[in-house]
Design an enzyme around this catalytic site. Structure first.
Site, PDB file in Angstrom:
ATOM      1  N   PHE A 111       0.789  -1.185   0.068  1.00 62.39           N
ATOM      2  CA  PHE A 111       0.145   0.135   0.063  1.00 62.39           C
ATOM      3  C   PHE A 111       0.865   1.310  -0.088  1.00 62.39           C
ATOM      4  CE2 PHE A 111      -0.185   2.654   3.741  1.00 62.39           C
ATOM      5  CZ  PHE A 111       0.604   1.922   4.736  1.00 62.39           C
ATOM      6  N   LYS A 112       2.137   1.263   0.330  1.00 66.02           N
ATOM      7  CA  LYS A 112       3.015   2.432   0.220  1.00 66.02           C
ATOM      8  C   LYS A 112       2.564   2.863  -1.142  1.00 66.02           C
ATOM      9  CE  LYS A 112       4.666   1.398   4.525  1.00 66.02           C
ATOM     10  NZ  LYS A 112       3.961   0.096   4.914  1.00 66.02           N
TER      11      LYS A 112
END
Ligand SMILES: *Cc1c(COP(=O)(O)O)cnc(C)c1O
Length: 498
Positions: A111-112
């Site tokens: 998700f970064k």
């Protein structure tokens, strides 16, 4: 216009651009907005008919005064263009009353990317907006996913360099491989003897070191941060909560105004803090449920109000959550105490000196009002992965499995039947060994090739690996430097030749 100030009170009146450029405030605190914008329910209903990119531009425009919605719109189009799902952050219903918010369709499969594909645009514009002349050196400590995502975001971006420190033990083989094979003319990747907290405190020390800042300035460099202490990291994360709510409306799973719970696998408290901001901005969120692995410092804190980092550090199957010092909690405390910087600075001082602090009853009551928390060990994590594949035909990564487990436990304990949005933070293919062991209920041979495991997992589960991971098979190692905990400064200076 919304301005930013430090959670510790000394750095005030900062613009969004300056806050993004600096990363950390000069008093050691984190930048927070003095005032949050609000969206009405009609605004939220209107998001349904927009693309993810349009929704994100709208939300980001509100959170980044001084940046226009138009410039943000153009960057966001580019940032999410290479995602392997056109919906960018799809909401996938998997069981009655439960949907997954998949945040791992970007280039590094975690998700970064949602924020780190955007941050380089925000930061390079910040250089122009503030008239800065130094070359920006991004320093990042990573528990596994931030490093690669930051490298992908900043590689070959003019006017910037990026140096990533990752703990020698703890990151998954795929996470390590992604980083040590990183290309780009402005990147450096270094492993540190120790765990994530060692790497993160080392980097924080460099940021706070005034003598080092001077030495850098003389060489024409200035530090900035790509960790979630940077406001530019958090702001893009707020957008996906609004987008998910709009998707659930559109899918007919909820009605406008219904409160939903979100369950977030948590480490540095960035992702769940973004949910808190969305809630404060008017998104109908009920409980924010903080899910941890065996490193349960946050579960204890959100339950008792005592934050105590003096406890054993466990290496778990969910390495991106193996953290005992959750930086972004400081922002939450600032907001919950209505901006009492003196109090926050006192707690942080106590944490630095004794490893512990305890919030007052009023703050604890405010925490309980909004948050719930739980934790899950590795064995339960594996059995959840196996169970959910069988029952729901959905393959979870270990971090998301922790969240699933905590969501079930919360529901059973509280009787809260609100719709649950479980935040899915990584592709299972970043953690092939434990996931394969979970679904085949058998150990995987030591030393097995990671890309063989990818093929086995795909065959076993009838799913496919993200192309961004599969294509790393033929890469070569480009970074091998290893330093001791106290060797970060030297590594930086050597690399920059200052
Ligand atoms: C970073 C990360 C987390 C933790 O997110 P925070 O914002 O640090 O709380 C959880 N899962 C995965 C896969 C991650 O990469």
């Amino acid at each position: 216009m919304t301005i930013f100030s430090s959670t510790r009170g000394l750095d005030t009146g900062t613009s969004a651009a300056a806050a993004i450029l600096k990363g950390l405030a000069s008093d050691g605190g984190l930048f927070v907005p003095s005032q949050l914008p609000r969206l009405t329910i009609d605004d939220i209903i209107a998001l349904q008919e927009m693309t993810y990119q349009q929704r994100a531009s709208k939300v980001l425009g509100l959170l980044l005064p001084g940046y226009t919605e138009q410039e943000l719109g153009a960057w966001i189009e580019k940032a999410y263009a290479d995602f392997d799902d056109a919906r960018v952050a799809p909401v996938v219903p998997v069981a009655p009353g439960v949907a997954m918010l998949e945040l791992w369709h970007g280039p590094t499969a975690a998700f970064k990317d949602m924020a780190l594909q955007v941050l380089p645009y925000l930061l390079t514009a910040a250089i122009q907006k503030t008239g800065a002349t130094d070359e920006i050196v991004i320093l990042a400590a990573t528990s596994g996913d931030t490093g690669k995502a930051a490298l992908e975001g900043f590689k070959d971006v003019p006017g910037t360099r990026i140096m990533v420190f990752f703990p020698e033990v703890g990151v998954s083989p795929m996470q390590r491989w992604q980083m040590v094979t990183q290309g780009g003319s402005n990147v450096s990747v270094v492993s540190v003897v120790g765990n994530f907290d060692d790497a993160q405190s080392g980097v924080k020390k460099l940021f706070a070191d005034r003598a080092l800042a001077k030495r850098l300035a003389a060489g024409g460099f200035a530090f900035s941060s790509a960790n979630s202490i940077n406001w530019g990291r958090l702001a893009p994360q707020v957008a996906y909560y609004f987008s998910a709510y709009a998707d659930l409306l559109k899918q007919g799973k909820i009605n406008a105004g219904d409160l939903i719970n979100v369950v977030v696998p948590t480490g540095n408290f960035g992702n769940i803090l973004a949910a808190y901001y969305a809630r404060e901005m008017g998104l109908p969120l009920g409980k924010l449920i903080c899910a941890s692995n065996q490193n349960d410092v946050l579960t204890e804190f959100l339950t008792t109000g005592v934050y105590d980092r003096q406890r054993p550090f466990f290496q778990t199957l969910s390495p991106s959550m193996d953290i005992l010092l959750s930086s972004n909690l400081e922002r939450l405390l600032y907001h919950l105490t209505k901006g009492n910087a003196v109090k926050v600075a006192g707690w942080m001082d106590s944490l630095a000196k004794t490893g512990r602090y305890q919030v007052d009853d009023e703050t604890l009551a405010a925490l309980h009002d909004i948050f719930a928390a739980g934790c899950t060990g590795d064995e339960a994590t594996k059995s959840v992965i196996s169970h959910v594949l069988q029952e729901n035909n959905y393959l979870l990564d270990p971090h998301t499995a922790v969240a699933w487990s905590v969501a079930q436990e919360y529901k059973a304990k509280s009787g809260d039947e609100r719709y649950s949005l479980i935040v899915s933070t990584a592709s299972p293919y970043k953690f092939c060994r434990p996931v394969l062991e979970a679904v085949s209920d058998a150990p995987v041979a030591e030393g097995a090739d990671e890309f063989d495991l990818i093929r086995q997992l795909a065959a076993k589960t009838a799913t496919s690996a993200p192309a961004a991971l599969a294509r790393l098979e033929n890469e070569t190692v480009k970074h091998q430097k290893l330093v001791q905990k106290d060797g970060l400064e030297q590594a930086v200076c050597e690399w920059l030749k200052v």
